[in-house]
Design an enzyme around this catalytic site. Structure first.
Site: not given
Ligand code: SPV
Ligand code: MG
Length: 439
Positions: A81, A211
């Site tokens: 504030y 991944d």
């Molecule tokens: C993910 O989080 O799956 C990404 C970002 O693609 S990285 O792992 O940095 O490629």
């Molecule tokens: Mg990724």
């Protein structure tokens, strides 16, 4: 306190966008203390601690201007504030007593200190916890999680804040964590993440898989759904390579239908590996022409106005140079990409900064996205100043969880019992009450 004390100034800050009877009651009480000035909290401040306002600032100001007997309506830029109290020097500041404890407590304490300086007074009325008002809040929350509302909010957040932060979520639980985690800031404000990132790395890791686009889209959509069931924040989805051009359009339509705000696809082809491997593994970059075709296919499939397709450039990861990265960025934006993500695995942010500077020389507006996993010393403020619009914290939650769980597992094995790990674990009482039943 006399009724209609006309020579007194009363100040009240409002952040709500749905005015109900509870608010009117407190406004009526405040009016009796003197001339009532309503400070309407800026969109950015509301977003920072609660959620994107359903009604933007100017319209919220109008709502209050139309309430009878309000002397003036002003903007309150921050949750603190300070500025308005110093400028207006009200005789009374009015608030519900719901801020005596909880995350608003430091703001209240600052108000008391500021009023003390010139003899102002804080007047707190009992906060209305009537069920009908709670129900309105719950309805608002549910509306916010509907696909059309949720999808559009990333664009709105970008417009309102300039820089948006996203934290990874890979399950309902981590989604809830991103949704609710709030911290007090030094300037008296509160801070939350603006959005969630559904990372291919974390989604795969959580399933014990590498991944490399092995976890199929049906499963990835299931993760989105789990997260959506318990959250309201906008979602940015890691779409890996986007798959075949012919398939990408279907993915876009599904994501839109679900209420996802943005998909990010990377300009790689063939067997995709995580970018943080860099050139240590074989990874192939797609041609500019092919990738532009994929972007166009996605944009053609898109039905809603507010969904965004972000093109992610892997030239720096694959050591193809700055010029290649920039050529691609301009070509992808030209092909219809709504945002550009530039990635790097260098510890120093120099190549990211150079890219942003050179891209911004020619393109002022296309949002730029970064994932500062490696170049993690740069603050959000510096990114914003340099022209970045979205900062994604891509994997920190799962990276934090794994060593904590591993340590507990080892300690139990070593001690042949669980007593030694008790103080490293959330209590049973906390874990069984962690998830609100009405979510
Ligand atoms: C993910 O989080 O799956 C990404 C970002 O693609 S990285 O792992 O940095 O490629
Ligand atoms: Mg990724």
């Amino acid at each position: 306190m006399k009724d209609n004390n006309e020579d007194k100034i009363v100040y009240m800050c409002m952040s709500t966008d749905i005015i109900h009877g509870g608010h009117i009651k407190i406004i009526n009480k405040a009016k009796k203390l003197g001339k009532l000035i309503i400070g309407v909290l800026s969109d950015e401040a509301v977003m920072g601690y609660k959620r994107i306002p359903l009604v933007p600032l100017e319209e919220r100001k109008k709502l209050y201007k139309n309430i009878e007997g309000i002397y003036k309506v002003v903007e309150q830029k921050e949750l603190s504030y300070k500025d308005n109290i110093k400028r207006i020097q009200p005789d009374y500041v009015v608030h519900g007593d719901n801020w005596v404890t909880g995350y608003q407590q430091p703001i209240r304490e600052e108000v008391i200190e500021l009023l003390k300086e010139y003899g102002g007074e804080l007047v707190e009325f009992p906060y209305s916890s009537e069920k009908k008002y709670k129900d309105i809040d719950e309805r608002t929350r549910q509306e916010l999680s509907l696909p059309d509302f949720r999808r559009s909010r990333l664009k709105k957040a970008l417009e309102m804040k300039g820089l948006v932060t996203a934290m990874e979520a890979h399950s309902g639980l981590t989604g809830l964590l991103v949704e609710t985690t709030t911290v007090n800031e030094k300037n008296g404000g509160l801070k939350q993440f603006d959005a969630m990132w559904i990372s291919s790395l974390c989604d795969s890791t959580d399933k014990g898989k590498p991944d490399m686009e092995l976890v199929d889209m049906t499963s990835r959509f299931r993760t989105i759904d789990d997260i959506m069931e318990v959250t309201t924040k906008p979602i940015i989805f890691d779409g890996d390579t986007g798959g075949l051009k012919e398939h990408f359009g279907y993915t876009v339509k599904t994501l839109e239908r679900m209420g996802v705000s943005m998909v990010i696809i990377e300009d790689k082809i063939g067997l995709k590996k995580n970018s943080l491997f860099g050139t240590e593994v074989k990874q192939t970059q797609d041609s500019i022409e092919n990738f532009c075709e994929k972007i166009k296919a996605g944009k053609e499939a898109q039905k809603s106005e507010d969904f965004m397709i972000c093109a992610r450039i892997e030239s720096l990861i694959l050591e193809q140079g700055m010029e290649d990265a920039l050529n691609r960025a301009f070509a992808f934006a030209e092909a219809g990409a709504d945002a550009i993500m530039i990635h790097s695995r260098k510890k120093e942010p120099d190549e990211i900064f150079e890219f942003v500077e050179k891209f911004r020389e020619k393109d002022e507006f296309t949002p730029i996205v970064v994932v500062p996993t490696s170049f993690n010393t740069v603050t959000e403020e510096e990114f914003k100043e340099r022209g970045v619009n979205i900062v994604i914290y891509a994997n920190q939650l799962i990276r934090a969880a794994f060593p904590a769980m591993q340590n507990v597992a080892k300690t139990i094995l070593q001690n042949h019992r669980a007593k030694e790990v008790d103080d490293q674990c959330i209590s049973i009482k906390e874990i069984i009450t962690l998830i609100p039943e009405d979510y």
